[in-house]
Design a protein around this motif. Structure first.
Motif, PDB file in Angstrom:
ATOM      1  N   SER A 110       0.826  -1.203   0.000  1.00 26.23           N
ATOM      2  CA  SER A 110       0.000   0.000   0.000  1.00 26.23           C
ATOM      3  C   SER A 110       0.866   1.261   0.000  1.00 26.23           C
ATOM      4  O   SER A 110       0.571   2.237  -0.709  1.00 26.23           O
ATOM      5  N   GLU A 111       1.952   1.247   0.777  1.00 23.89           N
ATOM      6  CA  GLU A 111       2.843   2.411   0.813  1.00 23.89           C
ATOM      7  C   GLU A 111       3.519   2.633  -0.531  1.00 23.89           C
ATOM      8  O   GLU A 111       3.632   3.773  -1.000  1.00 23.89           O
ATOM      9  N   ALA A 112       3.952   1.550  -1.174  1.00 18.87           N
ATOM     10  CA  ALA A 112       4.599   1.682  -2.482  1.00 18.87           C
ATOM     11  C   ALA A 112       3.617   2.235  -3.513  1.00 18.87           C
ATOM     12  O   ALA A 112       3.981   3.089  -4.339  1.00 18.87           O
ATOM     13  N   GLN A 113       2.389   1.768  -3.473  1.00 18.66           N
ATOM     14  CA  GLN A 113       1.382   2.277  -4.415  1.00 18.66           C
ATOM     15  C   GLN A 113       1.112   3.760  -4.180  1.00 18.66           C
ATOM     16  O   GLN A 113       0.982   4.537  -5.141  1.00 18.66           O
ATOM     17  N   TRP A 114       1.026   4.146  -2.898  1.00 15.61           N
ATOM     18  CA  TRP A 114       0.751   5.545  -2.561  1.00 15.61           C
ATOM     19  C   TRP A 114       1.899   6.458  -3.010  1.00 15.61           C
ATOM     20  O   TRP A 114       1.666   7.582  -3.486  1.00 15.61           O
ATOM     21  N   LYS A 115       3.149   6.011  -2.874  1.00 15.80           N
ATOM     22  CA  LYS A 115       4.296   6.818  -3.272  1.00 15.80           C
ATOM     23  C   LYS A 115       4.491   6.842  -4.784  1.00 15.80           C
ATOM     24  O   LYS A 115       4.925   7.854  -5.348  1.00 15.80           O
ATOM     25  N   LEU A 116       4.188   5.718  -5.430  1.00 15.12           N
ATOM     26  CA  LEU A 116       4.466   5.619  -6.859  1.00 15.12           C
ATOM     27  C   LEU A 116       3.431   6.348  -7.717  1.00 15.12           C
ATOM     28  O   LEU A 116       3.759   6.820  -8.814  1.00 15.12           O
TER      29      LEU A 116
END
Length: 261
Positions: A110-116
């Motif tokens: 979820s964090e990677a999706q939010w940052k990307l």
């Protein structure tokens, strides 16, 4: 994102992937199965700790009723109970740790999706403008090519961090130690290993049949033959099957028989 052994610490060569390829690896990923798995580990840990607590209570009460310092049998029983408590405690501890690690999986995704997402959106906006020959506002001294390359590097760093987080989870998650239950005893108190612990083989319960019915052939135990125990037919069904009755009903029947002429 499974790290092969012949690549870098993060496992995946993100510098060989485009922005779209990286985005497709995190976009639309269903996180519900990951949360379901984490919840299962949590419940397993809670149940194991509850079971451990009950075993400890049972051990304490058993020690009071059957002091191990006064009986070798009690001492051996308590020792086996301690082994079981340790095994259950290990299951509880590992399950609790795995709950935390398995919870890190959807959190990292979820964090990677939010940052990307904003990096990809900015990259696509500039890339479309360059392809169409439209003017774009960029920081001073920055060319479109350098700007796009910088966004690619930001995205690759996000995905590299994701790989590291998932690899750490994979390394830390572990199954509990296998529990080896006591081996079943064979005749003579021997187990498969051939060692004799002086155990007692439980006796075979003889069949219970009504009087006048044809008895089932008794089982053979070594050289001894156990005979059937007869029971008055009025306590069984007419088909010859034995019927279990409430103790109070049996007492009333016995009193009635005593008072009969």
């Amino acid at each position: 994102m499974i790290p092969p052994e012949d690549r870098g610490p993060s496992g995946t060569n993100w510098y060989g992937m485009s922005m779209q390829e990286m985005w497709e690896m995190v976009a639309g990923r269903q996180l519900t199965p990951h949360y379901t798995q984490a919840s299962g580990w949590k419940r397993a840990g809670e149940l194991a700790y509850l079971h451990k607590s009950r075993l400890e209570t049972y051990k304490e009460r058993l020690s009071q009723a059957w002091p191990p310092d006064q009986s070798e049998a009690a001492k051996a029983y308590i020792a086996k109970l301690d082994e079981l408590i340790l095994a259950v405690e290990d299951v509880a501890r590992v399950a609790t740790q795995n709950h935390q690690y398995s919870s890190d999986i959807p959190a990292a995704l979820s964090e990677a999706q939010w940052k990307l997402k904003p990096i990809r959106e900015d990259y696509d906006r500039i890339d479309r403008a360059v392809r169409r020959g439209e003017p774009v506002a960029l920081p001073s001294g920055m060319t479109p090519e350098r700007y796009l390359q910088g966004k690619l590097n930001e995205a690759r760093q996000v995905m590299s961090n994701l790989s590291s987080d998932l690899s750490l989870v994979r390394v830390n998650m572990a199954p509990p130690k296998p529990y080896v239950p006591p081996e079943p005893r064979k005749a003579g108190g021997k187990i498969d290993g051939g060692e004799d612990y002086g155990g007692v083989v439980p006796p075979v319960i003889p069949p219970v049949v009504p009087i006048g019915s044809r008895a089932v052939p008794p089982p053979n135990v070594g050289t001894a033959v156990l005979q059937p125990v007869p029971v008055d037919a009025r306590y069984g069904r007419s088909t010859g099957q034995t019927r279990l009755r409430h103790p109070a009903a049996c007492l009333r029947s016995a009193q009635a028989l005593e008072g009969a002429p």
